[in-house]
Design a protein around this motif. Structure first.
Motif, PDB file in Angstrom:
ATOM      1  N   UNK A 194      -3.406  -9.856  -6.323  1.00  0.00           N
ATOM      2  CA  UNK A 194      -4.655  -9.176  -5.984  1.00  0.00           C
ATOM      3  C   UNK A 194      -4.386  -7.705  -5.706  1.00  0.00           C
ATOM      4  N   UNK A 195      -5.368  -6.880  -5.989  1.00  0.00           N
ATOM      5  CA  UNK A 195      -5.232  -5.439  -5.803  1.00  0.00           C
ATOM      6  C   UNK A 195      -6.108  -5.010  -4.641  1.00  0.00           C
ATOM      7  N   UNK A 196      -5.494  -4.390  -3.645  1.00  0.00           N
ATOM      8  CA  UNK A 196      -6.231  -3.943  -2.471  1.00  0.00           C
ATOM      9  C   UNK A 196      -6.648  -2.489  -2.584  1.00  0.00           C
ATOM     10  N   UNK A 197      -7.773  -2.164  -1.975  1.00  0.00           N
ATOM     11  CA  UNK A 197      -8.290  -0.800  -2.012  1.00  0.00           C
ATOM     12  C   UNK A 197      -8.511  -0.297  -0.588  1.00  0.00           C
TER      13      UNK A 197
ATOM     14  N   UNK B 298      -6.246 -14.475   2.453  1.00  0.00           N
ATOM     15  CA  UNK B 298      -6.985 -15.715   2.295  1.00  0.00           C
ATOM     16  C   UNK B 298      -6.779 -16.300   0.904  1.00  0.00           C
ATOM     17  N   UNK B 299      -6.314 -17.548   0.877  1.00  0.00           N
ATOM     18  CA  UNK B 299      -6.082 -18.276  -0.369  1.00  0.00           C
ATOM     19  C   UNK B 299      -5.059 -17.599  -1.274  1.00  0.00           C
TER      20      UNK B 299
ATOM     21  N   UNK C  49       3.513  -2.233  -6.701  1.00  0.00           N
ATOM     22  CA  UNK C  49       2.822  -3.499  -6.497  1.00  0.00           C
ATOM     23  C   UNK C  49       1.508  -3.128  -5.842  1.00  0.00           C
ATOM     24  N   UNK C  50       0.405  -3.238  -6.611  1.00  0.00           N
ATOM     25  CA  UNK C  50      -0.880  -2.706  -6.153  1.00  0.00           C
ATOM     26  C   UNK C  50      -1.513  -3.726  -5.232  1.00  0.00           C
ATOM     27  N   UNK C  51      -1.058  -3.768  -3.985  1.00  0.00           N
ATOM     28  CA  UNK C  51      -1.581  -4.807  -3.128  1.00  0.00           C
ATOM     29  C   UNK C  51      -1.347  -4.408  -1.694  1.00  0.00           C
ATOM     30  N   UNK C  52      -2.337  -4.509  -0.867  1.00  0.00           N
ATOM     31  CA  UNK C  52      -2.176  -4.270   0.554  1.00  0.00           C
ATOM     32  C   UNK C  52      -1.679  -5.553   1.188  1.00  0.00           C
ATOM     33  N   UNK C  53      -0.382  -5.662   1.407  1.00  0.00           N
ATOM     34  CA  UNK C  53       0.180  -6.868   1.987  1.00  0.00           C
ATOM     35  C   UNK C  53      -0.171  -6.922   3.471  1.00  0.00           C
ATOM     36  N   UNK C  54      -0.769  -7.996   3.874  1.00  0.00           N
ATOM     37  CA  UNK C  54      -0.983  -8.222   5.286  1.00  0.00           C
ATOM     38  C   UNK C  54       0.357  -8.605   5.882  1.00  0.00           C
ATOM     39  N   UNK C  55       0.492  -8.595   7.213  1.00  0.00           N
ATOM     40  CA  UNK C  55       1.756  -9.026   7.799  1.00  0.00           C
ATOM     41  C   UNK C  55       2.169 -10.364   7.208  1.00  0.00           C
ATOM     42  N   UNK C  56       3.396 -10.429   6.728  1.00  0.00           N
ATOM     43  CA  UNK C  56       3.847 -11.620   6.016  1.00  0.00           C
ATOM     44  C   UNK C  56       4.072 -12.766   6.993  1.00  0.00           C
ATOM     45  N   UNK C  57       3.500 -13.895   6.672  1.00  0.00           N
ATOM     46  CA  UNK C  57       3.651 -15.082   7.490  1.00  0.00           C
ATOM     47  C   UNK C  57       4.616 -16.026   6.799  1.00  0.00           C
ATOM     48  N   UNK C  58       5.744 -16.283   7.431  1.00  0.00           N
ATOM     49  CA  UNK C  58       6.738 -17.164   6.841  1.00  0.00           C
ATOM     50  C   UNK C  58       6.288 -18.601   7.008  1.00  0.00           C
TER      51      UNK C  58
END
Length: 372
Positions: A220-223, A33-34, A3-12
């Motif tokens: 979204x894909x994070x780099x 964001x969004x 999963x090409x994505x830098x997950x930020x801390x997950x907010x429930x």
């Protein structure tokens, strides 16, 4: 692949939605964001609302999962994070009304190589008309490009069939398209055009059936600075059901994640495979006529393939479901604007101990004189 994505801390986030007169509890994850994913009941997903799918039964997994990486291609551990939806739920991006409207408008204009006339669109890639084919797969080097709000730049694998003026088409890959996504980020995407002549991106309208509870089709894909990000996708027709599956590889020696499928009922020209398969980069010029960067904006360098955008390990499934490198079948080059974009093809190369099969180097800077 990841999963090409830098997950930020997950907010429930607590969420309730109404479906079929009942209240269904959901968990939601805001990852940026969004960008919020709702975990919804797999049987209540909007993909099943398509009128051609009234009697469709969800296929929970393909008869055979086709994608398994044969060589390491620079996958990082951070990319393997997933959205942890509960069992029997799936992650669905929370879309705005504007996104849905834009997706419907842009779907009618989405370029596919079976169409001869597509003003402002340029392509650099390869394709084969010697079908029927049962699938195609490739590893994408994913890049971020800075383009105007009314431009698009993407990389894709695709299958399709055409008859008279009718087209059935499926593609998947990564895309930068501010008009569609509402921002300049790079996103994964899937697209289809079916028997009713209509098309759709991802899950913006009904049609695609998501089955993975952790990896969405649309993300979204994070780099990170200095890293190379890869995406490995496979589109293949299920041997038993005829549905067209999208699978993402996770890493060397690991099984693929079967994201979901486009049901066979959506198509009337793909029952016995696709007449054409292909891969490459595509751009859409702005209304002013200026064409954006394709790939990483660099022309291919035959001596240094790593310096421009890459599509590697491109393979096809023939009519008997035998898998071959794409150069095994008769293949033609598609390059309509060599002044602005380039293309080189190779059988294999090794870079930083990574092995790459049949590959494309593609892309270029674009500009104001790329043609119509």
């Amino acid at each position: 692949m990841a999963l090409i994505m830098n997950l930020l801390p997950l907010l429930f986030l607590g969420a309730l939605v109404h479906s079929n007169q009942s209240v269904v509890p959901l968990i939601s994850f805001k990852i940026g964001e969004n960008v919020t994913y709702d975990c919804i009941d797999i049987f209540m997903q909007s993909g099943l609302d398509h009128p051609l799918l009234k009697n469709h039964t969800i296929q929970m997994k393909p008869s055979v999962s086709r994608t398994k990486l044969k060589s390491q291609i620079g996958i990082n551990k951070v990319q393997k994070q997933k959205i942890p939806c509960p069992d029997e739920t799936i992650p669905v991006l929370r879309n705005t009304k504007e996104f849905v409207t834009n997706a419907q408008v842009l779907a009618d204009k989405h370029f596919h190589p079976l169409t001869a006339d597509s003003p402002g669109t340029h392509i650099s890639g390869v394709r084969s008309h010697n079908g029927p084919y049962r699938g195609v797969e490739a590893s994408f080097e994913v890049v971020s490009v800075d383009i105007a709000k009314d431009q698009a730049s993407y990389s894709q694998i695709y299958i399709g069939s055409g008859s008279n003026n009718e087209v059935n088409f499926i593609s998947a890959g990564w895309m930068v398209n501010p008009s569609l996504f509402g921002d300049g980020r790079t996103w994964t995407y899937g697209f289809w055009k079916g028997k009713d002549g209509k098309g759709c991106y991802n899950m913006a309208c009904s049609g695609f059936v998501q089955v993975s509870q952790k990896v969405p089709i649309f993300k979204p894909i994070g780099f990170r600075a200095g890293e190379t990000v890869w995406l490995h996708y496979s589109i293949h027709q299920d041997k038993n059901t005829g549905n067209w599956w999208l699978t993402e590889a996770l890493g060397l020696g690991e099984p693929g994640v079967d994201l979901g499928y486009w049901p066979k009922e959506l198509f009337n020209l793909l029952d016995n495979g696709a007449n054409m398969v292909g891969a490459g980069g595509v751009v859409q010029a702005s209304r002013s006529g200026s064409s954006p960067e394709m790939g990483n904006g660099q022309f291919p360098n035959v001596n240094h393939p790593e310096n421009s955008a890459l599509l590697t390990n491109i393979e096809v499934l023939d009519s008997s479901y035998e898998q071959h490198k794409m150069n095994y079948v008769p293949t033609e080059v598609v390059l309509d604007s060599p002044k602005c974009y380039g293309l080189t093809i190779g059988k294999r190369f090794i870079f930083r101990r990574n092995r790459y099969g049949f590959y494309l180097n593609y892309g270029g800077p674009g500009g104001n004189s790329c043609g119509v």
